[in-house]
Design an enzyme around this catalytic site. Sequence first.
Site, short mmCIF file in Angstrom:
data_model
loop_
_atom_site.label_atom_id
_atom_site.label_comp_id
_atom_site.label_asym_id
_atom_site.label_seq_id
_atom_site.Cartn_x
_atom_site.Cartn_y
_atom_site.Cartn_z
N GLU A 35 0.83 -1.21 0.00
CA GLU A 35 0.00 0.00 0.00
C GLU A 35 0.86 1.26 0.00
OE1 GLU A 35 -4.02 -0.97 2.34
OE2 GLU A 35 -2.21 -1.45 3.48
N TYR A 44 -14.32 27.35 2.48
CA TYR A 44 -14.23 25.94 2.14
C TYR A 44 -13.01 25.61 1.30
CZ TYR A 44 -17.14 27.60 -1.79
OH TYR A 44 -17.67 28.29 -2.84
N LEU A 89 -6.43 4.72 8.88
CA LEU A 89 -7.32 5.80 8.47
C LEU A 89 -7.72 6.65 9.67
CD1 LEU A 89 -9.69 3.99 5.94
CD2 LEU A 89 -7.60 5.30 5.48
N GLU A 90 -7.80 6.04 10.84
CA GLU A 90 -8.13 6.79 12.05
C GLU A 90 -7.11 7.91 12.29
OE1 GLU A 90 -8.02 3.50 11.63
OE2 GLU A 90 -9.19 2.45 13.17
N LYS A 109 -11.46 4.36 2.14
CA LYS A 109 -10.52 3.70 1.23
C LYS A 109 -11.37 2.91 0.23
CE LYS A 109 -6.42 1.80 2.14
NZ LYS A 109 -5.41 0.88 2.72
#
Length: 118
Positions: free
Chosen positions: A21, A53, A71-72, A98
């Site tokens: 990855e 934004y 991801l956390e 993901k």
Amino acid sequence: MDIIKLKNIRTFSYHGCLVEESKIGSDYTVDLQIKADLKRSMQTDELEDTVDYVHLNKIVTEEMAIRSKLLEHVAKRIVNRVLKEIPAVMNVIVDVSKINPPIGGDVQSVTIQIEENR
């Protein structure tokens, strides 16, 4: 409180625990929602009176470019920066997804959602 949402911010990033990855990367999407008092900007029609934004999108893309195993971890970095850099934000919700994760099954995506209040 009023809401601003950025939906489906697409990135190509190198997050994950597997060595592969970190080399081949993967597609990700991020949804970001913030709550802030936007009443002043409703009256003045001035950018400096609202939450920009463009700034929110910049935070997301910059943090997604920094490799994380989890991801956390990247989601928490996004939340931390939003709260640090934009004092008007009172609440942040971020979803980091993901696409086609390598988990040995036919799964469209895996999503981590975190929420934090000031």
